[in-house]
Design a protein around this motif. Structure first.
Motif, short mmCIF file in Angstrom:
data_model
loop_
_atom_site.label_atom_id
_atom_site.label_comp_id
_atom_site.label_asym_id
_atom_site.label_seq_id
_atom_site.Cartn_x
_atom_site.Cartn_y
_atom_site.Cartn_z
N GLY A 148 -27.84 33.36 -53.19
CA GLY A 148 -28.29 32.65 -54.37
C GLY A 148 -29.65 32.00 -54.22
O GLY A 148 -30.39 32.25 -53.27
N SER A 149 -29.97 31.13 -55.18
CA SER A 149 -31.31 30.56 -55.28
C SER A 149 -31.67 29.66 -54.10
O SER A 149 -32.84 29.53 -53.75
CB SER A 149 -31.44 29.76 -56.58
N ARG A 150 -30.70 29.03 -53.47
CA ARG A 150 -31.03 28.11 -52.37
C ARG A 150 -31.50 28.85 -51.14
O ARG A 150 -31.95 28.23 -50.17
CB ARG A 150 -29.84 27.22 -52.04
N ALA A 151 -31.40 30.19 -51.15
CA ALA A 151 -31.90 30.99 -50.04
C ALA A 151 -33.21 31.66 -50.39
O ALA A 151 -33.61 32.62 -49.74
CB ALA A 151 -30.86 32.04 -49.65
N GLY A 152 -33.90 31.14 -51.40
CA GLY A 152 -35.16 31.74 -51.83
C GLY A 152 -36.25 31.67 -50.79
O GLY A 152 -37.22 32.44 -50.84
N ASN A 153 -36.14 30.76 -49.82
CA ASN A 153 -37.14 30.65 -48.75
C ASN A 153 -36.75 31.42 -47.50
O ASN A 153 -37.37 31.26 -46.45
CB ASN A 153 -37.36 29.18 -48.38
N GLY A 154 -35.72 32.27 -47.62
CA GLY A 154 -35.25 33.03 -46.48
C GLY A 154 -33.95 32.47 -45.94
O GLY A 154 -33.44 31.43 -46.40
#
Length: 576
Positions: free
Chosen positions: A244-250
Motif C-alpha cells: 500500500g501507500s505507506r510503502a511508497g518510499n520502498g
C-alpha cells in the motif's frame, strides 16, 4: 675559518633542520590521511558502474561510486583492503598497499542473475524476473563490526541509501532510499520484519520541562542485529505495491535467523565490546577570555584598569596565558572581603574532559536444532551501553524464537516471536536547552569546567558561573530522563501446498509496544520557570495484519508464468 663563514654555516644548518622537521611533519600527516581515488567499470564492456559499494574491509567506513563510476575514500595510513560490491557482479577485494589510485573492473556474476530473492509478503522470485531493483545484505555483514542499531550496520553497504542518526547510541536512525521525495514526511521506507510491518518514524521525542527534548529511539532500534539472517531492500513504489501507500518510499525486508533442516543441535555464544572514543571536537577560540574589551597592561601602553571578564560580555576579553590578572567568577577574597585578581589562563580541553569514553557490550546466546518433527532456534541477547555524556546509558534485552513443523506432506506451520525490553536510567536531552553538551561548549575559555563538577550548594542552589548560565554537570546528573519500552512482534504462518502449482498462505502478524517515559528535574535549570519539574507518560500501540495469499506458478519450458492474489485485514491502535 672566519667568523662570517661560521655564522653562515650555522644559519644554513638551522634552516636545514627546520626544513627537515617540516618535511617529516608533512610525511607523517600524509601517512595518517591517505586518500584513494579511482573508477569502477564493467569488465565486459568497459562501461562505468554507478552506485558500486566500496567499503574498507573490517570497518563500517564506505562510499559509493558516482554516476560516472568515480569514487574517493580515505584509508588510514594507506593500509587495508577495499571491498567492491555491486548487484549482478562478482565482489572483488583489493589490497591498498599505499596506492593512491585504483581503477577496478568488476566481472558479471554468473549466478547473480539466477538468484532467488524474497519480495513482498514472502513471495519468492528470481532476481532477473523483477522489474525493480533489489539489494541484499547478509547477516554476517551486519555484525562484522558490532553496532547497537542494525541501520548503522548498513552504512556503505547499499547503493543509493542515506542513513542519518539524530544522536549517540540508542538514538533514532533514519533511512532514505534514492533521495527524499516529500517535504511533509520523513521519507523512510516501510520495514517488514518476518512479515510484520513496522513504521520507523522519527517522532519518538519526549521529555518534560522547558526545552528538554529527548530522543528515545525509533522502532528499528529495538531490533537485535545478532538475530538477523539477511536484509533485502526493495527500491521504488512498484517494488512494494502489495503493502500500500505507506510503502511508497520502498521496503526493507528483514529476515531473522531460523534453524535449517537436518541440522544438529548447536549452541553458540558471542560477545563483543565497542569503545567510542571522542577524538574530534567543534573548533572554539581559546585565545581570549570572556569580556567586553581586550586588555594590555599599563607598562605596554595599555589601561591602568584591571581587565573586564564579565561572562555576559562575549569572547572579546583580555588575551589568555599572557600573565594578566583579573577578578574572576571564583576569585578568593581578602580579609576585608575584597575579591583578589587571579591569573587568566586558557582551558582548551574543557569539552574533551567533560565527555567520557562510551562502552557498548553485547552478549548473545543462541540454540538451534532440527528434529524429525520440528526445527527451532532460540536466542537471547543483552546489550549494555554507557554513553559519551556522563550519567547516560541505554540497555536492551532481547528474546527471539523461530520454529516450524510439517503437519503433513502439504501443511507447514511456522512461527516467529520476538520480545524486546529497551530501557535507560537517563537519556540526555538533545538540541538546545537542557543539553549538557551545549553548555559545556558555552563555557568561556578562561574557566576550568572541572571546577563545576561538584555543583551542589547548601539548600537547593546549584553552582553556576552567572545568572542564565547552566552547569553542564548539573544537566547531566540533575536532569534524569528515563524510559522503559517493551515490544512484542512476530507472526504465525500456515502454508498449504495444494498442488505443485497452487499454494495458499495464511498469516497472522502482530506488532505491539508499551512505553513509559519519566523525567525528574531537580531545581537549578535556569529555563525551567517552576524551578524543577516531574512528569511521566505512557503510550501503548498495537498493529495486527491478517494476510491470505494465493499463488499459482507454471513452468511452460521456454517461459514461466506466475500470478498472486492477496487479501489483507489491518487494524491499528495507539493510546497515550
Amino acid at each position: 675559518m672566519n667568523t662570517y663563514l661560521k655564522n653562515k654555516i650555522r644559519m644554513f644548518g638551522q634552516m636545514s633542520m627546520v626544513l627537515l622537521v617540516f618535511c617529516t611533519t608533512s610525511l607523517m600527516a600524509q601517512s595518517a590521511q591517505h586518500t584513494v581515488t579511482g573508477s569502477v567499470t564493467s569488465s565486459e564492456d568497459g562501461m562505468p558502474l554507478p552506485g558500486v559499494s566500496i567499503v574498507l574491509k573490517g570497518t563500517s567506513q564506505g562510499v559509493s561510486s558516482d554516476f560516472d563510476g568515480n569514487y574517493s575514500i580515505n584509508v588510514p595510513n594507506g593500509n587495508g583492503t577495499l571491498v567492491y560490491s555491486y548487484l549482478g557482479f562478482e565482489t572483488q577485494e583489493v589490497a591498498v598497499n599505499g596506492k593512491t589510485s585504483m581503477n577496478i573492473a568488476l566481472a558479471p556474476g554468473a549466478q547473480a542473475l539466477d538468484e532467488v530473492v524474497v519480495t513482498a509478503l514472502g513471495i519468492k522470485r528470481e532476481d532477473k524476473s523483477l522489474g525493480y531493483s533489489v539489494e541484499n545484505v547478509a547477516g554476517e555483514e551486519l555484525t562484522r563490526v558490532a553496532q547497537e542499531n542494525v541501520l548503522n550496520s548498513l552504512s556503505g553497504k547499499v547503493a543509493g541509501v542515506t542513513l542519518n542518526s539524530t544522536g549517540g547510541t540508542g538514538s533514532s536512525v533514519s533511512m532514505v532510499i534514492r533521495g527524499a521525495i516529500s517535504l511533509s514526511s520523513d521519507n523512510q521506507p516501510l520495514f517488514v520484519i518476518d512479515g510484520v510491518p513496522v513504521t520507523n518514524s522519527l517522532n519518538n521525542i519526549g521529555g518534560f520541562g522547558s526545552d528538554n527534548r529527548v530522543d528515545y529511539g525509533n522502532a528499528v532500534s529495538d531490533l537485535d542485529p545478532n538475530s538477523i539472517e539477511d536484509v533485502s531492500i526493495l527500491k521504488g513504489p512498484s517494488a512494494a505495491a502489495l503493502y500500500g501507500s505507506r510503502a511508497g518510499n520502498g521496503v526493507v525486508l528483514i529476515t531473522t535467523k531460523k534453524a535449517k533442516d537436518k541440522e544438529k543441535m548447536k549452541v553458540s555464544f558471542t560477545t563483543n565490546t565497542v569503545f567510542d572514543v571522542p577524538y574530534r571536537f567543534l573548533e572554539q577560540q581559546t585565545r581570549f577570555a570572556s569580556g567586553l574589551f581586550s586588555f594590555s597592561p599599563e607598562s605596554q601602553g595599555g589601561s591602568y584598569l584591571l581587565p573586564d571578564v564579565q561572562l555576559s560580555g562575549g569572547n572579546g576579553g583580555p588575551e589568555l596565558d599572557r600573565g594578566y590578572f583579573a577578578v574572576q567568577w571564583n576569585a578568593p577574597v581578602d580579609a576585608n572581603g575584597v575579591p583578589i585578581p587571579t591569573e587568566l589562563k586558557s582551558y582548551p580541553n574543557n569539552v574533551k574532559n567533560f565527555v567520557q569514553t562510551g562502552i557498548t557490550t553485547t552478549n548473545s546466546l543462541e540454540v538451534t536444532n532440527s528434529t524429525e518433527f520440528m526445527n527451532y532456534r532460540m536466542g537471547v541477547t543483552n546489550m549494555q551501553n554507557t554513553g559519551l555524556v556522563p550519567n547516560s546509558d541505554v540497555n536492551r534485552n532481547s528474546f527471539s524464537l523461530s520454529a516450524s513443523s510439517s503437519l503433513n506432506d502439504k501443511l507447514i506451520l511456522s512461527t516467529n516471536v520476538n520480545v524486546v525490553h529497551s530501557y535507560a536510567d537517563n537519556r540526555p536531552a538533545s538540541n538546545r536547552g537542557a543539553n549538557p553538551l551545549q553548555w559545556a561548549y558555552s563555557t568561556p575559555a578562561n574557566i576550568d569546567l572541572g571546577l563545576l563538577r561538584d555543583y551542589d550548594l547548601p539548600g537547593t542552589d546549584v553552582l553556576t558561573l552567572a545568572p542564565g548560565y547552566n552547569n553542564p554537570y548539573f544537566l547531566a546528573y540533575g536532569v534524569n530522563n528515563s524510559y522503559s519500552r517493551y515490544r512484542v512482534y512476530g507472526n504465525m504462518v500456515l502454508d498449504w501446498n495444494i498442488s505443485p502449482s497452487f499454494k495458499l498462505r495464511s498469516s497472522y502478524n502482530l506488532n505491539s509496544y508499551n512505553q513509559t517515559q519519566e523525567t525528574k528535574m531537580s531545581p537549578g535549570y535556569s529555563a525551567e520557570s517552576n524551578n524543577g519539574t516531574y512528569g511521566i507518560s505512557k503510550t501503548d500501540g498495537v498493529e495486527t495484519n491478517v494476510d491470505l495469499l494465493a499463488t499459482f506458478t507454471k513452468d511452460f519450458g521456454n517461459f514461466d508464468f506466475s500470478i498472486s492474489g492477496v487479501e489483507t485485514l489491518c487494524t491499528k491502535r495507539i493510546q497515550a
